[in-house]
Design an enzyme around this catalytic site. Structure first.
Site, PDB file in Angstrom:
ATOM      1  N   GLU A  51      -2.951  -4.839  -3.146  1.00  0.00           N
ATOM      2  CA  GLU A  51      -3.470  -5.702  -4.207  1.00  0.00           C
ATOM      3  C   GLU A  51      -3.427  -4.983  -5.550  1.00  0.00           C
ATOM      4  O   GLU A  51      -3.070  -5.570  -6.574  1.00  0.00           O
ATOM      5  CB  GLU A  51      -4.909  -6.140  -3.901  1.00  0.00           C
ATOM      6  CG  GLU A  51      -5.073  -6.898  -2.610  1.00  0.00           C
ATOM      7  CD  GLU A  51      -5.378  -6.017  -1.402  1.00  0.00           C
ATOM      8  OE1 GLU A  51      -6.023  -6.524  -0.464  1.00  0.00           O
ATOM      9  OE2 GLU A  51      -4.970  -4.828  -1.383  1.00  0.00           O
ATOM     10  N   GLU A  99       0.123   5.252   0.683  1.00  0.00           N
ATOM     11  CA  GLU A  99      -0.857   6.260   1.091  1.00  0.00           C
ATOM     12  C   GLU A  99      -0.508   7.632   0.522  1.00  0.00           C
ATOM     13  O   GLU A  99       0.599   7.863   0.043  1.00  0.00           O
ATOM     14  CB  GLU A  99      -0.918   6.342   2.622  1.00  0.00           C
ATOM     15  CG  GLU A  99      -1.440   5.080   3.252  1.00  0.00           C
ATOM     16  CD  GLU A  99      -1.508   5.150   4.763  1.00  0.00           C
ATOM     17  OE1 GLU A  99      -2.109   4.245   5.339  1.00  0.00           O
ATOM     18  OE2 GLU A  99      -0.944   6.088   5.372  1.00  0.00           O
ATOM     19  N   ASN A 159       0.840  -1.193   0.000  1.00  0.00           N
ATOM     20  CA  ASN A 159       0.000   0.000   0.000  1.00  0.00           C
ATOM     21  C   ASN A 159       0.878   1.248   0.000  1.00  0.00           C
ATOM     22  O   ASN A 159       1.967   1.275   0.561  1.00  0.00           O
ATOM     23  CB  ASN A 159      -0.998  -0.003   1.167  1.00  0.00           C
ATOM     24  CG  ASN A 159      -0.374  -0.106   2.541  1.00  0.00           C
ATOM     25  OD1 ASN A 159       0.573  -0.859   2.762  1.00  0.00           O
ATOM     26  ND2 ASN A 159      -0.915   0.646   3.487  1.00  0.00           N
ATOM     27  N   CYS A 184      -3.878   0.481  -2.896  1.00  0.00           N
ATOM     28  CA  CYS A 184      -3.847  -0.729  -2.082  1.00  0.00           C
ATOM     29  C   CYS A 184      -2.730  -1.651  -2.548  1.00  0.00           C
ATOM     30  O   CYS A 184      -2.300  -1.595  -3.710  1.00  0.00           O
ATOM     31  CB  CYS A 184      -5.177  -1.471  -2.191  1.00  0.00           C
ATOM     32  SG  CYS A 184      -6.593  -0.557  -1.555  1.00  0.00           S
ATOM     33  N   CYS A 212     -10.297  -4.865   0.134  1.00  0.00           N
ATOM     34  CA  CYS A 212     -11.430  -3.937   0.139  1.00  0.00           C
ATOM     35  C   CYS A 212     -12.338  -4.276  -1.050  1.00  0.00           C
ATOM     36  O   CYS A 212     -11.982  -5.092  -1.909  1.00  0.00           O
ATOM     37  CB  CYS A 212     -10.934  -2.489   0.051  1.00  0.00           C
ATOM     38  SG  CYS A 212     -10.221  -2.028  -1.547  1.00  0.00           S
ATOM     39  N   CYS A 235     -10.751  -3.721  -4.486  1.00  0.00           N
ATOM     40  CA  CYS A 235      -9.723  -4.721  -4.803  1.00  0.00           C
ATOM     41  C   CYS A 235     -10.335  -6.086  -5.072  1.00  0.00           C
ATOM     42  O   CYS A 235      -9.817  -6.852  -5.881  1.00  0.00           O
ATOM     43  CB  CYS A 235      -8.659  -4.778  -3.717  1.00  0.00           C
ATOM     44  SG  CYS A 235      -7.523  -3.374  -3.839  1.00  0.00           S
TER      45      CYS A 235
END
Length: 133
Positions: free
Chosen positions: A56, A45, A43, A54, A87, A90
């Site tokens: 993934e 940010e 990830n 993310c 999430c 994803c």
């Protein structure tokens, strides 16, 4: 060495590269493509939520950039002891490059704790067949 161990070690290592200064929650993901190649992502940010990416998503992008187009297995690991799942966005990304039988491995620092097929994680995935032609 088994592919599951390799996926775990790859995701665990890439998780350490996560850029998570705001949530302090690092995530790593590793993909085994249908061609037997392994790709990873973490990830990243951004102060301007929700502009981050993310783990993934990063792993899928690396897979596509590497010339592969199908996920055979994906492993997701978070920094804490609790298991995390992808999430919603994803899950849909995994569905785009996987099949209902694509295996999702959920891990913590102690290894893989749960494995399930995508059809259980996202039973009613939106698919190209759902588009009106």
């Amino acid at each position: 060495m088994s592919k599951k161990i390799t996926l775990f070690e790859t995701a665990l290592k890439i998780m350490e590269n996560a850029y998570a200064p705001y949530s302090k929650f690092s995530v790593g993901a590793a993909i085994l493509s249908s061609n037997g190649n392994i790709y990873s992502g973490c990830n990243v940010e951004n102060i301007s939520y929700p502009c981050g990416t993310c783990a993934e998503q990063g792993a899928i992008s690396a897979m596509v950039a590497g010339g592969d187009a199908e996920i055979s297995e994906i492993l997701i690991i978070g920094k804490g002891s609790n298991l995390i799942t992808p999430c919603g966005a994803c899950r849909q990304r995994i569905a785009e490059f996987g099949t209902p039988e694509t295996i999702i491995h959920l891990a913590n620092k102690n290894g893989i704790q749960k494995s399930l097929p995508l059809k259980e994680l996202l039973p009613l995935a939106f698919q190209d067949k759902d588009l009106t032609k």
